[in-house]
Design a protein around this motif. Structure first.
Motif, mmCIF file in Angstrom:
data_model
loop_
_atom_site.group_PDB
_atom_site.id
_atom_site.type_symbol
_atom_site.label_atom_id
_atom_site.label_comp_id
_atom_site.label_asym_id
_atom_site.label_seq_id
_atom_site.Cartn_x
_atom_site.Cartn_y
_atom_site.Cartn_z
ATOM 1 N N ARG A 134 3.811 -2.485 2.900
ATOM 2 C CA ARG A 134 2.456 -1.730 2.369
ATOM 3 C C ARG A 134 2.436 -0.269 3.284
ATOM 4 O O ARG A 134 2.883 -0.344 4.476
ATOM 5 N N ILE A 135 1.736 0.394 2.676
ATOM 6 C CA ILE A 135 1.531 1.897 3.124
ATOM 7 C C ILE A 135 0.172 2.218 2.648
ATOM 8 O O ILE A 135 -0.230 2.104 1.496
ATOM 9 N N HIS A 136 -0.506 3.020 3.636
ATOM 10 C CA HIS A 136 -1.934 3.476 3.285
ATOM 11 C C HIS A 136 -1.503 4.961 2.997
ATOM 12 O O HIS A 136 -0.892 5.534 3.840
ATOM 13 N N LEU A 137 -2.070 5.689 2.049
ATOM 14 C CA LEU A 137 -1.693 7.002 1.445
ATOM 15 C C LEU A 137 -3.123 7.544 1.301
ATOM 16 O O LEU A 137 -4.251 7.246 0.783
ATOM 17 N N GLU A 138 -3.146 9.108 1.572
ATOM 18 C CA GLU A 138 -3.887 9.855 1.012
ATOM 19 C C GLU A 138 -3.162 10.905 0.142
ATOM 20 O O GLU A 138 -2.436 11.709 0.702
ATOM 21 N N LEU A 139 -3.579 10.880 -1.098
ATOM 22 C CA LEU A 139 -2.712 11.658 -1.954
ATOM 23 C C LEU A 139 -3.411 12.058 -3.457
ATOM 24 O O LEU A 139 -4.476 11.980 -3.512
ATOM 25 N N THR A 140 -2.795 13.492 -3.557
ATOM 26 C CA THR A 140 -3.324 14.132 -4.837
ATOM 27 C C THR A 140 -2.493 14.001 -6.076
ATOM 28 O O THR A 140 -1.208 14.038 -6.179
ATOM 29 N N LEU A 141 -2.947 13.547 -7.250
ATOM 30 C CA LEU A 141 -2.348 13.348 -8.370
ATOM 31 C C LEU A 141 -2.727 14.253 -9.313
ATOM 32 O O LEU A 141 -3.600 14.947 -9.604
ATOM 33 N N GLU A 169 2.493 4.057 7.052
ATOM 34 C CA GLU A 169 3.329 2.813 6.712
ATOM 35 C C GLU A 169 2.996 1.811 7.663
ATOM 36 O O GLU A 169 2.870 1.598 8.856
ATOM 37 N N GLN A 170 2.630 0.446 7.146
ATOM 38 C CA GLN A 170 2.373 -0.763 7.854
ATOM 39 C C GLN A 170 3.472 -1.334 8.647
ATOM 40 O O GLN A 170 4.075 -2.549 8.155
ATOM 41 N N VAL A 171 3.985 -0.668 9.710
ATOM 42 C CA VAL A 171 5.230 -1.262 10.168
ATOM 43 C C VAL A 171 5.042 -1.463 11.947
ATOM 44 O O VAL A 171 4.001 -0.804 12.147
ATOM 45 N N THR A 172 5.600 -2.150 12.677
ATOM 46 C CA THR A 172 5.427 -2.311 13.916
ATOM 47 C C THR A 172 5.717 -1.006 14.668
ATOM 48 O O THR A 172 6.558 -0.423 14.234
ATOM 49 N N GLU A 173 5.002 -0.867 15.727
ATOM 50 C CA GLU A 173 5.275 0.554 16.398
ATOM 51 C C GLU A 173 5.944 0.199 17.661
ATOM 52 O O GLU A 173 6.323 -0.827 18.216
ATOM 53 N N LYS A 200 12.262 -1.237 13.192
ATOM 54 C CA LYS A 200 10.850 -1.441 12.845
ATOM 55 C C LYS A 200 10.642 -2.530 11.762
ATOM 56 O O LYS A 200 11.825 -2.619 11.192
ATOM 57 N N ALA A 201 9.592 -3.293 11.755
ATOM 58 C CA ALA A 201 9.347 -4.398 10.935
ATOM 59 C C ALA A 201 8.335 -4.133 10.131
ATOM 60 O O ALA A 201 7.341 -3.666 10.547
ATOM 61 N N PHE A 202 8.046 -4.656 8.885
ATOM 62 C CA PHE A 202 6.857 -4.541 8.159
ATOM 63 C C PHE A 202 5.771 -5.580 8.828
ATOM 64 O O PHE A 202 6.157 -6.639 9.239
ATOM 65 N N ARG A 203 4.654 -5.134 9.100
ATOM 66 C CA ARG A 203 3.326 -5.989 9.149
ATOM 67 C C ARG A 203 3.147 -7.019 8.176
ATOM 68 O O ARG A 203 2.504 -6.557 7.111
ATOM 69 N N LEU A 204 3.357 -8.196 8.165
ATOM 70 C CA LEU A 204 2.943 -9.274 7.029
ATOM 71 C C LEU A 204 1.739 -10.097 7.364
ATOM 72 O O LEU A 204 1.407 -9.988 8.394
ATOM 73 N N THR A 205 1.489 -10.532 6.366
ATOM 74 C CA THR A 205 0.071 -11.213 6.011
ATOM 75 C C THR A 205 0.524 -12.838 6.177
ATOM 76 O O THR A 205 1.747 -13.080 5.635
ATOM 77 N N ARG A 206 -0.294 -13.725 6.930
ATOM 78 C CA ARG A 206 0.167 -15.252 7.087
ATOM 79 C C ARG A 206 -0.659 -15.966 5.753
ATOM 80 O O ARG A 206 -1.783 -15.784 5.644
ATOM 81 N N ASN A 207 0.079 -16.658 4.855
ATOM 82 C CA ASN A 207 -0.666 -17.336 3.669
ATOM 83 C C ASN A 207 -1.285 -18.518 4.369
ATOM 84 O O ASN A 207 -0.809 -19.235 5.305
#
Length: 304
Positions: free
Chosen positions: A102-109, A70-74, A79-86
């Motif tokens: 946002r979250i990076h995943l490795e998953l099986t469907l 998960e894209q959050v501060t360490e 914790k807060a989400f890591r946000l993009t600057r527009n």
């Protein structure tokens, strides 16, 4: 709860790498994407498969999470989400930040499939699976981008299928072998029964307790103090100990009003489709290791 639709095969697409999937699963929860996102993916994939001439009916979907980031501060408790600057506006002013998780995943469907062609022409299955895999490669998964497989280490992660025909004993035997191929990972399964059990416990102490109270109780760790016994020592007890990895989850949407005619609601996304206002529906789920699954139906999610 409605019964799982009938199906004859499981189509398994293993170890998919998804970048920047939506981690805000509902207005009240975050983390792993909502199950409704995977149901939407299943229906969209079925439409594409039918348009490609495949005789495949997608009945249900299951997910196995192998890894996540998960894209959050360490660091720190909060914790807060890591946000993009527009980019800045035309006048050079700073654009507003729209908070997105946002979250990076490795998953099986795993898709539950019904197909007369697969029953009568087993040799056509490999070609159909290859087509489905190619179609999925051009789609979003829970708002995230599907990355191509790594080479050559991921060559062993090829799509595969399971025949669940024959007697019930035959189906169970095939599934017992298939579930071991989903390791290591965790499967999110429905545990509505836990919600009803907790509601009964709360109403035994307070008759005015509601399902919302039960859901909130299962969403947190509740510490209770047990007074000292004969040994003269009291202790704090965690009421979730031994209950499994229980999590609050959104499971769909409930109607807030009547169905409106197409085009009758201003600013609707699609002016050609009937419109209805809805709200999220919540329940609880449990993360299980695949080897603890006792049936393919326990793995799967479907529309009620």
């Amino acid at each position: 709860m409605s019964a799982c639709p009938r199906f004859d095969h499981l189509l398994v697409l293993p170890h998919l790498r998804v970048q920047n999937a939506n981690a805000v699963s509902s207005p009240l929860t975050h983390g792993f994407p909502s199950i409704t996102a995977f149901l939407g993916l299943m229906w969209a994939l079925e439409r594409k498969a039918r348009a490609a001439g495949l005789d495949l009916a997608f009945k249900a979907v299951g997910t196995v999470c192998h890894d996540h980031q998960e894209q959050v501060t360490e660091g720190g408790f909060v914790k807060a989400f890591r946000l993009t600057r527009n980019p800045v506006g035309k006048d050079g002013s700073t654009a507003a930040i729209v908070e997105e998780g946002r979250i990076h995943l490795e998953l099986t469907l795993a898709f539950a499939i019904r197909s007369e062609r697969w029953n009568s022409e087993p040799e056509a299955r490999d070609a159909d699976i290859a087509t489905v895999t190619e179609l999925l490669a051009g789609m979003r998964i829970a708002g995230g981008t599907l990355l191509p497989p790594e080479q050559p280490g991921r060559l062993r992660y090829r799509p595969w299928s399971v025949d669940l025909t024959g007697t019930e004993d035959d189906r169970q035997a095939e599934f017992r072998k298939a579930r071991m191929r989903l390791l290591p990972g965790f499967v999110l399964v429905s545990r509505e029964d836990r919600l009803e059990t907790r509601l009964a416990e709360l109403q035994a102490e307070n008759p005015a307790a509601t399902r919302l109270d039960a859901w909130l109780s299962l969403s947190r760790i509740n510490w209770r103090y047990r007074p000292a016994g004969k040994d003269g020592k009291g202790e704090w007890l965690d009421d979730r100990k031994g209950q499994g990895w229980i999590v609050p989850i959104p499971v769909g949407y409930g109607a807030l009003g009547d169905l409106h005619e197409p085009g009758s609601v201003a600013n609707a996304r699609d002016m050609n489709t009937p419109f209805r206002f809805v709200e999220s529906l919540y329940s609880v789920g449990e993360w299980l290791s695949p080897h603890r699954l006792y049936s393919p139906q326990q793995l799967l999610w479907y529309a009620g």
